[in-house]
Design a protein around this motif. Structure first.
Motif, PDB file in Angstrom:
ATOM      1  N   MET A   1       4.823  -7.257  -8.414  1.00 37.32           N
ATOM      2  CA  MET A   1       3.987  -6.064  -8.023  1.00 37.32           C
ATOM      3  C   MET A   1       4.537  -5.079  -7.236  1.00 37.32           C
ATOM      4  N   ASP A   2       4.394  -3.800  -7.378  1.00 39.90           N
ATOM      5  CA  ASP A   2       4.794  -2.646  -6.266  1.00 39.90           C
ATOM      6  C   ASP A   2       3.924  -2.700  -5.272  1.00 39.90           C
ATOM      7  N   GLN A   3       4.566  -2.554  -4.154  1.00 40.58           N
ATOM      8  CA  GLN A   3       3.878  -2.608  -2.788  1.00 40.58           C
ATOM      9  C   GLN A   3       3.175  -1.063  -2.833  1.00 40.58           C
ATOM     10  N   LEU A   4       1.781  -1.135  -2.367  1.00 38.64           N
ATOM     11  CA  LEU A   4       1.103   0.015  -2.319  1.00 38.64           C
ATOM     12  C   LEU A   4       1.081   0.706  -0.832  1.00 38.64           C
ATOM     13  N   ILE A   5       1.061   2.071  -0.996  1.00 37.73           N
ATOM     14  CA  ILE A   5       1.186   2.925   0.357  1.00 37.73           C
ATOM     15  C   ILE A   5      -0.415   3.463   0.429  1.00 37.73           C
ATOM     16  N   CYS A   6      -0.718   3.318   1.545  1.00 43.27           N
ATOM     17  CA  CYS A   6      -2.104   4.087   2.016  1.00 43.27           C
ATOM     18  C   CYS A   6      -2.075   5.391   1.815  1.00 43.27           C
ATOM     19  N   ALA A   7      -3.156   5.992   1.521  1.00 46.99           N
ATOM     20  CA  ALA A   7      -3.140   7.410   1.463  1.00 46.99           C
ATOM     21  C   ALA A   7      -2.459   8.166   2.550  1.00 46.99           C
ATOM     22  N   GLU A   8      -2.828   7.896   3.872  1.00 48.80           N
ATOM     23  CA  GLU A   8      -2.254   8.518   5.042  1.00 48.80           C
ATOM     24  C   GLU A   8      -0.598   8.461   5.050  1.00 48.80           C
ATOM     25  N   ASP A   9      -0.279   7.204   4.618  1.00 48.26           N
ATOM     26  CA  ASP A   9       1.288   7.177   4.605  1.00 48.26           C
ATOM     27  C   ASP A   9       1.880   8.136   3.541  1.00 48.26           C
ATOM     28  N   ALA A  10       1.227   7.964   2.447  1.00 51.58           N
ATOM     29  CA  ALA A  10       1.548   8.788   1.379  1.00 51.58           C
ATOM     30  C   ALA A  10       1.787  10.393   1.858  1.00 51.58           C
TER      31      ALA A  10
ATOM     32  N   ASN B   1       4.873  14.939   3.517  1.00 58.16           N
ATOM     33  CA  ASN B   1       4.782  15.843   4.366  1.00 58.16           C
ATOM     34  C   ASN B   1       3.630  17.144   4.258  1.00 58.16           C
ATOM     35  N   ILE B   2       2.658  16.508   3.910  1.00 61.16           N
ATOM     36  CA  ILE B   2       1.124  17.353   3.817  1.00 61.16           C
ATOM     37  C   ILE B   2       0.149  16.486   4.657  1.00 61.16           C
ATOM     38  N   SER B   3      -1.129  17.236   4.959  1.00 57.26           N
ATOM     39  CA  SER B   3      -1.943  16.618   5.621  1.00 57.26           C
ATOM     40  C   SER B   3      -2.761  15.469   4.598  1.00 57.26           C
ATOM     41  N   SER B   4      -3.624  14.708   5.186  1.00 57.46           N
ATOM     42  CA  SER B   4      -4.435  13.609   4.492  1.00 57.46           C
ATOM     43  C   SER B   4      -5.473  14.393   3.676  1.00 57.46           C
ATOM     44  N   SER B   5      -6.033  15.460   4.297  1.00 53.82           N
ATOM     45  CA  SER B   5      -7.171  15.912   3.758  1.00 53.82           C
ATOM     46  C   SER B   5      -6.481  17.277   2.579  1.00 53.82           C
TER      47      SER B   5
ATOM     48  N   ALA C   1      -4.749   3.898  -2.700  1.00 56.13           N
ATOM     49  CA  ALA C   1      -3.540   3.801  -2.350  1.00 56.13           C
ATOM     50  C   ALA C   1      -2.638   4.288  -3.554  1.00 56.13           C
ATOM     51  N   TYR C   2      -1.350   4.515  -3.178  1.00 53.69           N
ATOM     52  CA  TYR C   2      -0.228   4.800  -4.056  1.00 53.69           C
ATOM     53  C   TYR C   2       0.623   3.869  -4.241  1.00 53.69           C
ATOM     54  N   ARG C   3       1.526   3.973  -5.381  1.00 51.95           N
ATOM     55  CA  ARG C   3       2.656   3.390  -5.832  1.00 51.95           C
ATOM     56  C   ARG C   3       3.866   4.165  -5.473  1.00 51.95           C
ATOM     57  N   PRO C   4       4.950   3.769  -4.906  1.00 49.75           N
ATOM     58  CA  PRO C   4       6.085   4.499  -4.754  1.00 49.75           C
ATOM     59  C   PRO C   4       6.714   5.159  -5.937  1.00 49.75           C
ATOM     60  N   ALA C   5       6.687   4.502  -6.973  1.00 46.63           N
ATOM     61  CA  ALA C   5       7.252   4.848  -8.282  1.00 46.63           C
ATOM     62  C   ALA C   5       6.419   6.428  -8.600  1.00 46.63           C
ATOM     63  N   ASP C   6       5.130   6.084  -8.561  1.00 44.34           N
ATOM     64  CA  ASP C   6       4.157   7.158  -8.874  1.00 44.34           C
ATOM     65  C   ASP C   6       4.455   8.457  -7.945  1.00 44.34           C
TER      66      ASP C   6
END
Length: 68
Positions: free
Chosen positions: A1-10, A15-19, A41-46
């Motif tokens: 299973m891919d590791q998921l990245i939280c929205a803030e880290d994505a 290089n954009i704001s969370s909002s 959350a986001y998958r790195p591949a996506d």
């Protein structure tokens, strides 16, 4: 299973704001995401696949992206 990245880290990776990323989700222009309850959350591949779709050779090419 891919590791998921939280929205803030994505957002930081892109290089954009969370909002801005949240607004992109609302408009349907964000990378694919996973909804786990209230968490986004986001998958790195996506993220990588979405970045590839954001590459253009000219302004005209970008402007025609939404036209079908």
């Amino acid at each position: 299973m891919d590791q998921l990245i939280c929205a803030e880290d994505a957002a930081n990776l892109l290089n954009i704001s969370s909002s801005t990323l949240a607004k992109m989700r609302l408009s349907g222009s964000s990378p694919r995401y996973v909804k786990l309850g209230r968490r986004v959350a986001y998958r790195p591949a996506d993220l990588e696949a979405w970045i590839e779709t954001q590459s253009f050779n000219s302004t005209a090419e970008y402007c025609g992206k939404g036209a079908a």
